[in-house]
Design a protein around this motif. Structure first.
Motif: not given
Lengths: 467, 289
Positions: A375, A400, A432, A434-436, B14, B17-18, B50, B54
């Motif tokens: 994270r 990305r 980034t 937004k994810y972490t 993971s 996320q990707n 997710a 996301l």
């Protein structure tokens, strides 16, 4: 006549080692090294105190240093890289004075200029003769190049070769020359072969790392540097090494013949040499058994010393002829400063090695890294530690998008039209987060445990102690 | 376009996320085989969050739910449909009644979630001998059906056939799936090539699938995506030929010709239709120029 002594203790006594002196070691045996620990045990038994360790790198296998620090045998450390338990202990403030971190080019410059004085160099050698001619290509603990040991052998007051393989005089080729060696000690083992080099370096199968590597290879393609005479260096891990996989077909397609591959050498650069993609390899350190075999058998695979590799005091150096280097990062900030010394919590986990040297000298320095690990975000407002100055980094490649340092506007203009996802580093940071989310700030203890010295001798950052 | 459909394990943060950076035309978020029975709840929660958190392209998102006869299937559908992914992939679909039953459940959820009725499309996974024999009826059972997806691993087990890389044992199933799908004007998706390390084998398998008429192919390995995309992308040679066909036909019309030939060969209606379809695909891929 010979220079052979019966054991390490005898060599220490003969060397005249006293309290407060500086002793040096190289790291070609990496995490398999026995020599540093063997020497330090004897020094401790002789009750010599207050020594400075001048090591090109320290690994987890050197954890015994922790006890030597506690008992006063070791009072100071200077190195280019540090990992494992000793690094953690340093981060927790075990030493009174800060460790000095240098780069692979900065260390030989400091040694040659006399800023660093080595009293006794204890140099592990996979093969040596009775007069001290030594190399890393022969013997059961072969590690290939001895590039980082050469400046120590040339400048230390006393040089002691520690080997497990004595071969008939004269040993050739000799990386370390008899003219620089005082004593030779034969021991049963200098290291654990499994920790010295990996059997075969493998390119990652992590799809994210491969995506990053693919983008990086395309960036190189469009950079204008990929033409006959191209020179290249890449790290041995993750996305860095994977760039070779994508670069090779591009070089084939464009019929580009490179001049040299540089650095820590792996199987993949050896393959590219053998397949005619490069004219030569310049090797300061071998990472796998294929590289070790190649440097022994192929005259186009050339051993170079750390001085020849990247010392800023050399009249010229290999890194100054380098077109492209691909490097990793723990963190990068919006000014493109890169941290490879600590993790995101500020604990020491590595060091510059050749990172800052190659970034400064190459025509194009590319950082490849995933936007986040677990994270933790890659891009931050301010890195925990500046290992390499942002002024020397040209591009950041992630899964990305690609960020180009604004000082390389012309590169940005080229890539804009190349169907690559180029965007400002601030935008990548936002993606980034937004994810972490935005991580809490670390509150280090106000005690400097290590200073990062640029290869020109200037302190560029300080690493603080952690709880 | 549905050239490549990449499976993303529903229990892998993971990979989730990707998912969207791996180059696939669509991603199949898997709640079925990738997730062990003990992890079903946790994976479902992870997938829900997710999709919410996301930036998934909903039009590229397919969620593979647990088999119809299981309690997990109902729970999966109740949890996922309100999140409005473009597609649900029901598994072990063997007959039209399976689709009718699941469509009724989805309709109730769409209504409750104030979603447009019928917006959730289905890509049923046909992986039983009975399902293959009923492929046309399944394809024709609901307007929600967007494509049929052949699952060869379970199918060959059901058939007591030996699964091979050459795939002779699934030749009939492949042809039947494609024919049923095309008869109902929907897409046909081929089974994954399961040896992640055999790239050449994948290319050959994808080539066969495309030649049989499949729209695309699923993959369990991100390393196969590029190869699948390439295999299902028209070549510039094919595009140029299709353009020449259309030009020749238009020229024939202008000249009032009854029959038109190109390079000495007669151009009949099927050739024109094929050219139009290929140019349509090229256009979607930005390759028409």
């Amino acid at each position: 006549m010979d220079k052979i002594l019966p054991n390490i203790r005898e060599s220490i006594l003969k060397s005249g080692l006293k309290d407060g002196m500086t002793i040096s070691f190289h790291h070609h045996l990496r995490n398999g090294d026995y020599v540093l620990n063997m020497v330090m045990r004897e020094i401790a038994a002789l009750k010599i105190k207050n020594l400075t360790i001048q090591a090109s790198a320290l690994f987890d296998c050197h954890y015994e240093l922790i006890e030597h620090i506690k008992s006063g045998v070791v009072s100071h450390i200077e190195t280019n890289y540090m990992s494992g338990r000793i690094a953690s202990a340093i981060s927790h403030g075990i030493l009174k004075n800060p460790v000095i971190f240098r780069s692979h080019g900065g260390r030989p410059a400091a040694i040659k200029s006399g800023r660093v004085h080595i009293d006794v160099a204890f140099l592990a050698a996979p093969a040596a003769d009775k007069m001290g001619n030594s190399n890393g290509s022969l013997g059961k603990s072969a590690c290939g190049s001895l590039g980082y040991a050469i400046p120590d052998s040339e400048c230390a007051e006393k040089v002691i070769i520690i080997t497990n393989t004595l071969l008939p005089y004269p040993l050739f080729p000799a990386s370390i020359k008899e003219s620089n060696v005082d004593y030779v000690v034969k021991v049963d083992a200098i290291g654990n072969p499994e920790g010295i080099v990996s059997g075969t370096t493998r390119i990652t199968r992590d799809p994210i790392a491969l995506k990053i590597a693919e983008y990086a290879a395309k960036l190189i393609k469009y950079s204008g540097l990929l033409k006959n005479g191209f020179s290249f260096q890449t790290g041995a891990g993750g996305a860095s090494l994977a760039v070779t996989r994508y670069l090779k077909p591009i070089m084939k397609e464009l019929e580009v013949k490179g001049s040299f591959g540089l650095g820590g050498i792996t199987k993949y650069l050896v393959d590219m040499l053998n397949e005619g993609y490069f004219e030569a390899l310049q090797d300061v350190q071998c990472f796998d058994l294929q590289a070790v075999s190649s440097i022994r058998d192929n005259p186009k695979h050339i051993e170079i010393s750390a001085t020849e590799y990247s010392s800023p005091l050399s009249k010229s150096r290999a890194t100054s002829s380098l077109d492209v280097v691909v490097l990793g990062a723990t963190q990068i900030d919006t000014d493109f400063n890169v941290n490879v010394h600590t993790d995101s919590f500020g604990i020491i986990t590595g060091g510059s090695g050749g990172h800052s040297d190659t970034a400064e000298d190459s025509k194009l320095s590319i950082i490849v890294a995933p936007l986040f690990r677990a994270r933790l975000p890659l891009i931050v407002d301010k890195v925990q530690c500046i290992s390499t100055l942002g002024a020397h980094i040209d591009a950041l490649v992630t899964q990305r998008g690609i960020a180009i340092n604004p000082k390389r506007q012309e590169l940005y203009e080229i890539l804009k039209d190349a169907a690559l996802p180029v965007m400002p580093i601030e935008e990548l940071k936002k993606i980034t987060e937004k994810y972490t989310g935005i991580p809490d700030k670390i509150s280090p203890i106000e005690k400097c445990v290590a200073e990062v010295e640029s290869r020109h001798g200037k302190i560029i950052d300080c690493i603080f102690a952690v709880e | 376009m549905l050239r490549s459909l990449l499976f993303i394990p529903g229990n892998s943060p993971s990979m989730l996320q990707n998912a969207d950076v791996l180059g696939a035309d669509a991603y199949i978020i898997d709640l079925e085989d990738a997730v062990s029975p003990k992890e079903k709840d946790a994976a479902r929660l992870l997938v829900i969050n997710a999709i919410k958190a996301l930036d998934f392209d909903k039009n590229k998102t397919i969620v593979r739910v647990n088999p119809l006869h299981t309690e997990d299937c109902t729970v999966d559908i109740q949890a996922i449909v309100p999140l409005a992914p473009a597609f649900i992939m029901p598994t072990k679909v063997s007959c039209a009644e399976d689709i009718i039953k699941i469509s009724e459940l989805i309709e109730l959820i769409e209504e409750k979630s104030k979603l447009e009725i019928g917006r959730t499309k289905l890509i049923p996974l046909i992986e039983t001998a009975e399902g293959i024999e009923n492929a046309y009826h399944i394809a024709n059972s609901s307007d929600r059906i967007a494509a049929l997806f052949l699952g060869a691993e379970d199918l060959t087990s059901d058939m007591q056939a030996i699964r091979t890389k050459q795939g002779n044992e699934i030749a009939y199933a492949r042809s039947r799936i494609v024919t049923a799908a095309r008869a109902c004007n929907i897409e046909a998706i081929d089974t994954p090539f399961t040896d992640a390390h055999d790239y050449e084998g994948l290319i050959e398998d994808a080539r066969i699938a495309r030649s049989l008429g499949f729209t695309g192919k699923a993959s369990i390995s991100p390393h196969h995506v590029e190869g699948i995309n390439k295999a299902f992308t028209p070549t510039y040679e094919e595009i140029n030929y299709a353009k020449n066909v259309i030009e020749a036909i238009e020229e024939g019309k202008r000249l009032g010709k009854g029959a038109v030939s190109l390079g000495g060969k007669m151009i009949d209606r099927p050739i024109v239709l094929r050219a139009q379809k290929l140019l349509n695909v090229a256009k979607q891929l930005g390759m028409e120029n």
